[in-house]
Design an enzyme around this catalytic site. Sequence first.
Site, PDB file in Angstrom:
ATOM      1  N   HIS A   1       0.837  -1.212   0.000  1.00 19.54           N
ATOM      2  CA  HIS A   1       0.000   0.000   0.000  1.00 19.54           C
ATOM      3  C   HIS A   1       0.872   1.262   0.000  1.00 19.54           C
ATOM      4  O   HIS A   1       0.411   2.337   0.386  1.00 19.54           O
ATOM      5  CB  HIS A   1      -0.950   0.026   1.202  1.00 19.54           C
ATOM      6  CG  HIS A   1      -1.620  -1.278   1.469  1.00 19.54           C
ATOM      7  ND1 HIS A   1      -2.738  -1.693   0.787  1.00 19.54           N
ATOM      8  CD2 HIS A   1      -1.298  -2.289   2.315  1.00 19.54           C
ATOM      9  CE1 HIS A   1      -3.100  -2.893   1.213  1.00 19.54           C
ATOM     10  NE2 HIS A   1      -2.228  -3.283   2.131  1.00 19.54           N
TER      11      HIS A   1
ATOM     12  N   SER B   1      15.266  19.655 -16.081  1.00 27.19           N
ATOM     13  CA  SER B   1      14.205  20.655 -16.088  1.00 27.19           C
ATOM     14  C   SER B   1      14.749  21.943 -16.680  1.00 27.19           C
ATOM     15  O   SER B   1      15.883  22.336 -16.409  1.00 27.19           O
ATOM     16  CB  SER B   1      13.699  20.920 -14.657  1.00 27.19           C
ATOM     17  OG  SER B   1      12.892  22.078 -14.609  1.00 27.19           O
TER      18      SER B   1
END
Length: 484
Positions: free
Chosen positions: A159, A289
């Site tokens: 999870h 970036s």
Amino acid sequence: MAAVGDHGSPDSYRSPLASRYASPEMCFVFSDRYKFRTWRQLWLWLAEAEQTLGLPITDEQIQEMKSNLDNIDFKMAAEEEKRLRHDVMAHVHTFGHCCPKAAGIIHLGATSCYVGDNTDLIILRNALDLLLPKLARVISRLADFAKERASLPTLGFTHFQPAQLTTVGKRCCLWIQDLCMDLQNLKRVRDDLRFRGVKGTTGTQASFLQLFEGDDHKVEQLDKMVTDKAGFKRAFIITGQTYTRKVDIEVLSVLASLGASVHKICTDIRLLANLKEMEEPFEKEQIGSSAMPYKRNPMRSERCCSLARHLMTLVMDPLQTASVQWFERTLDDSANRRICLAEAFLTADTILNTLQNISEGLVVYPKVIERRIRQELPFMATENIIMAMVKAGGSRQDCHEKIRVLSQQAASVVKQEGGDNDLIERIQADAYFSPIHSQLDRLLDPSSFTGRASQQVQRFLEEEVYPLLKPYESVMKVKAELCL
């Protein structure tokens, strides 16, 4: 069909799969040149078989066809198709123009699907032959990675919450196992492909039965001879005008399943990159970036996920196409199949090239992994600490309550103060636990929490992975070239 050269113009749309991503060899398999050259080859094989079985076809006609297999006038074919509105007849005329002596026997007894469908099956087979070694190489690279890190402990997640420890190699084997299933499925689909063969307009072989004056045996021989020439072991006994479109479902289902596997793998890599435990390759001059120079974005894994989503959706096309084929055939399959079959293979090809590039340069950061383990392991070790205290003469219930209180205090430091997990320091400072203070290093050894992970990795690779890769050993050294 656009004239040759138009597709390269910056003023015309070009599929990014062909112009930006997929390998030259896969693009060639789905090119016009390969398709129409294969049409001519099929017409030659048909003529050769018909001649062998007694039809009045001369050696001169056969030789003329052989000499012009690659002499394709694409401009003439485009003009003929615009005039006739029929791609196959346009190429019958174009082939006949450069083979005037053979023009009368080209396509003899055949329907359009003789060249169309049989070529598609040849293309599907050859495209699968390109994908299989690429997938095998990805598995091989990941197997090397898993073997090297079979015993390196890492925090497991369920999870996406901290769970028990596993190893970096064991986690990689989860990826490998899915890809091995994909490799087996790709091989199965490839080996199950059958040729449409020589079946005529509605699959009854009536035109060929007429050509051979009712001789059933010769018609069956013709079908088998052309099938053998095309390199297929079997042909369909039953077809309509086309081979059943469920074949396309089978092929694209396997490719879609591969897409799901790759998406899961690359999602895991992206999450690990965020945790700074693992990174995909990052080139010296690569920019992460345009605005943030420090960034090292997992662009390769992101590309794989992006294209895998596209690949997974493409199976819907053949599912719907197969469901709406009326009786012996309708033509509403043609335009759809021109797009989805090629796109599925070019997408799968791009994904595998990119994933191989990733797997050849994965970087692991053991110190980051170790730090995260230290943050979580004290909580996981509490049961071991309780057992050690009981062996030293303590009460399980008393020990459990002591650890519960200390664990809550340590959790508060982590969650509310942003500090490190200091549960072990609290246990070391508590006289109650003095009987086991000397055992804490052993009780907190990460390798004692990974179970049989390293043994599982070794057995899995030796028993399941390496035998599966054996047929591809000769191509294992090929490196992946990353496209734009």
